[in-house]
Design a protein around this motif. Structure first.
Motif, PDB file in Angstrom:
ATOM      1  N   THR A 135      40.801  40.978  44.566  1.00  0.00           N
ATOM      2  CA  THR A 135      39.508  41.295  43.924  1.00  0.00           C
ATOM      3  C   THR A 135      39.591  41.489  42.410  1.00  0.00           C
ATOM      4  O   THR A 135      38.612  41.249  41.709  1.00  0.00           O
ATOM      5  N   ASP A 186      41.752  42.388  49.296  1.00  0.00           N
ATOM      6  CA  ASP A 186      41.690  43.474  48.312  1.00  0.00           C
ATOM      7  C   ASP A 186      42.597  43.204  47.117  1.00  0.00           C
ATOM      8  O   ASP A 186      42.242  43.510  45.983  1.00  0.00           O
ATOM      9  N   PHE A 189      31.888  41.337  47.571  1.00  0.00           N
ATOM     10  CA  PHE A 189      33.118  41.712  46.850  1.00  0.00           C
ATOM     11  C   PHE A 189      34.240  40.684  46.999  1.00  0.00           C
ATOM     12  O   PHE A 189      35.088  40.568  46.124  1.00  0.00           O
ATOM     13  N   TYR A 190      34.269  39.967  48.112  1.00  0.00           N
ATOM     14  CA  TYR A 190      35.375  39.015  48.328  1.00  0.00           C
ATOM     15  C   TYR A 190      34.970  37.562  48.108  1.00  0.00           C
ATOM     16  O   TYR A 190      35.767  36.660  48.350  1.00  0.00           O
TER      17      TYR A 190
END
Ligand code: ABC
Length: 485
Positions: A7, A4, A294-295
């Protein structure tokens, strides 16, 4: 740093040996020789402003450990992918203090350090090519693995569709075998787990690019990743989402190779390149990957593949392709030299020395392009607090030469038509993107367009350039992007 934490970052990938020398000199560097050209960690430290000046807030560097010395049938280990002693550093790149200095210089600038790590294999020059494995090597060189029982029995991978081969057999060939560690052997496994834990903590590393991840059984990786304790992105070199997907559970994510191939093909085949394959690939990845896309690490060039400009030099097409990593879901990665217009083809030609460019940023349209893309992405992140967790979606176009990608506040319009073509995109009111009262700014040119009163939008471009549209309102607080809006 966690996945996270990564990102909102943008990564600049360097081949350490080819980026900069610590003493500021600019020796010639013939890539075809496959030898060390002199780049080192101090050289990176000295040029962090160049990287940060383009808007990057993370770097990915070549593997750091000591490699096979001298020359091999494939040249020298200048790229760092031939570890020999994992408990020692590659002295060509500097000392432990230099690597610590790089880490702290980055952190001092608010940047992250990603280190490439190789777990699958170690390398020693064969001592006696006429003998039969395991007599072929001096195992005492291979630290801390010193014995043939640390390795899978020698066989070379010849069928990449056979996963047992891929995991148990060796990369390389009899000239330069990459000795395949037996990652089913608990001593080897424990050694690797404690090695990675120490490496990350000794050098304060923020993330890892995990080399050859598909060559090790999937269930080796979760404990490796938890020992690392930082973001891990695996290299799964494959054009197939379904194959790559399980590795997004074993590690934080993967380098987005399936989409890379779709993007490369779409932009390097003129108008017969099919942009709708990008849509298909991303949609599959969004559905199948853990955490969607997303990653993922999103890229269009790297050290293993020919640069875009080895195939296509039309600057409009190049700018379109370069835009991709910045407007989709993943973490953008720019391979050093793309911003300088480098044109190297397959390995080893794609590993040119960056110092030969003089780190010049004046009159370099691709440097400007990247700078704008980074600034736009940062602005999108700060304007829309759910930007990073909103999936990119595709608005179907009548031509397979154009692509419309919505990731609010971005609407990116791409084309592979080239500078002598005209392209048009239409967004129906049913897409629900606009109310009709907005003014949209193309942050690449600062030109504006307006949707119709029903919220539909028609846009055309005469010179094949990409467009990255953002509502003027999304820019109003930004000093650097089209500030007159
Ligand atoms: C050296 C020479 C080269 C020479 C090569 C054979 O040997 O320098 O000139 O062509 C390092 C060095 C390289 C060196 C190699 C081997 O070691 O950087 O210069 O090449 O000694 C990683 C790194 C890479 C690194 C290594 C080794 C691994 O990114 O820089 O190379 O640590 C495989 C591996 C992948 C590896 C890659 C080089 O080889 O899986 O991890 N990269 C198929 C296979 C892939 C395979 C690929 C290339 O072929 O599925 O697994 O990658 O051999 C798609 C398909 C894919 C297909 C591609 C080509 O097309 O879906 O399946 O990939 O459409």
């Amino acid at each position: 740093a966690s996945a996270d934490d990564w990102t909102n970052r943008a990564i600049y990938q360097v081949v350490t040996d080819r980026f900069a020398l610590g003493n500021g000199s600019s020796p010639s560097c013939d890539t075809s020789q496959k030898t060390y050209c002199g780049g080192n960690w101090q050289g990176i430290i000295n040029n962090l402003d160049y990287i940060q000046g383009m808007g990057f807030d993370a770097i990915w560097i070549s593997p750091v450990v000591e490699n096979v010395q001298g020359t091999t049938t494939e040249g020298e280990a200048y790229h760092g992918y031939w570890p020999q002693n994992i408990n020692s550093l590659n002295s060509n790149f500097g000392s432990a203090d230099d690597l610590k200095s790089l880490s702290s210089a980055l952190h001092g600038k608010g940047m992250y350090l990603m280190v490439d790590v190789v777990v699958n294999h170690v390398v020693a020059n064969p001592t006696n090519t006429s003998s039969v494995w395991p007599e072929t090597f001096d195992y005492s060189l291979l630290q801390p693995f010193g014995g043939s029982n640390s390795f899978h029995t020698q066989c070379f991978i010849d069928d990449y569709n056979n996963q047992t081969d891929v995991e148990q057999c060796w990369l390389g060939d009899s000239g330069l075998p990459l000795l395949d560690l037996d990652t089913e052997n608990s001593t080897v496994v424990d050694t690797m787990y404690s090695w990675i834990k120490n490496l990350v903590s000794d050098y304060n590393i923020d993330g890892l690019r995990v080399d050859t991840a598909k060559h090790i059984r999937q269930d080796f990786w979760p404990d490796f990743a938890s020992n690392a304790g930082v973001y891990t992105v695996g290299e799964i070199l494959i054009g197939n989402v379904t194959y790559a997907a399980p590795y997004t559970k074993a590690l934080d994510s993967v380098l987005d190779y399936p989409t890379y191939y779709a993007v490369y093909d779409a932009f390097t085949n003129g108008t017969s390149g099919n942009m709708s394959v990008i849509t298909e690939m991303v949609t599959q990845a969004q559905d199948q990957y853990n955490h969607g896309t997303f990653y993922v690490g999103s890229f269009v060039e790297n050290q293993d593949n020919p640069r875009i400009q080895s195939t296509v030099t039309d600057q409009s097409i190049v700018k379109n392709a370069m835009t991709w990593p910045f407007i989709n879901d993943g973490i953008p990665i720019l391979y050093y030299g793309q911003e300088q217009g480098y044109q190297g083809g397959n390995d080893p030609a794609n590993r040119e020395a960056l110092w030969l460019s003089g780190f010049n940023t004046e009159n370099k349209p691709l440097v400007t392009h990247v700078k704008t893309l980074n600034a736009a992405r940062k602005q999108a992140i700060s304007y829309n607090s759910s930007f990073l967790t909103t999936k990119a979606s595709f608005i179907s176009q009548s031509s397979t030469s154009t692509l419309a990608v919505s990731k609010p506040p971005f609407l990116a319009l791409l084309t592979n038509g080239g500078s002598s073509s005209s392209a048009s995109w239409s967004i129906p009111s049913s897409a629900g993107l606009y109310t009709g009262s907005e003014t949209l700014v193309d942050v690449l040119t600062c030109e504006t367009v307006s949707p119709s009163s029903d919220g539909s939008l028609s846009v055309s471009a005469s010179s094949g350039l990409p467009k990255v549209l953002m509502p003027a309102e999304a820019l109003s607080k930004s000093g650097s992007l089209c500030s007159s809006q």
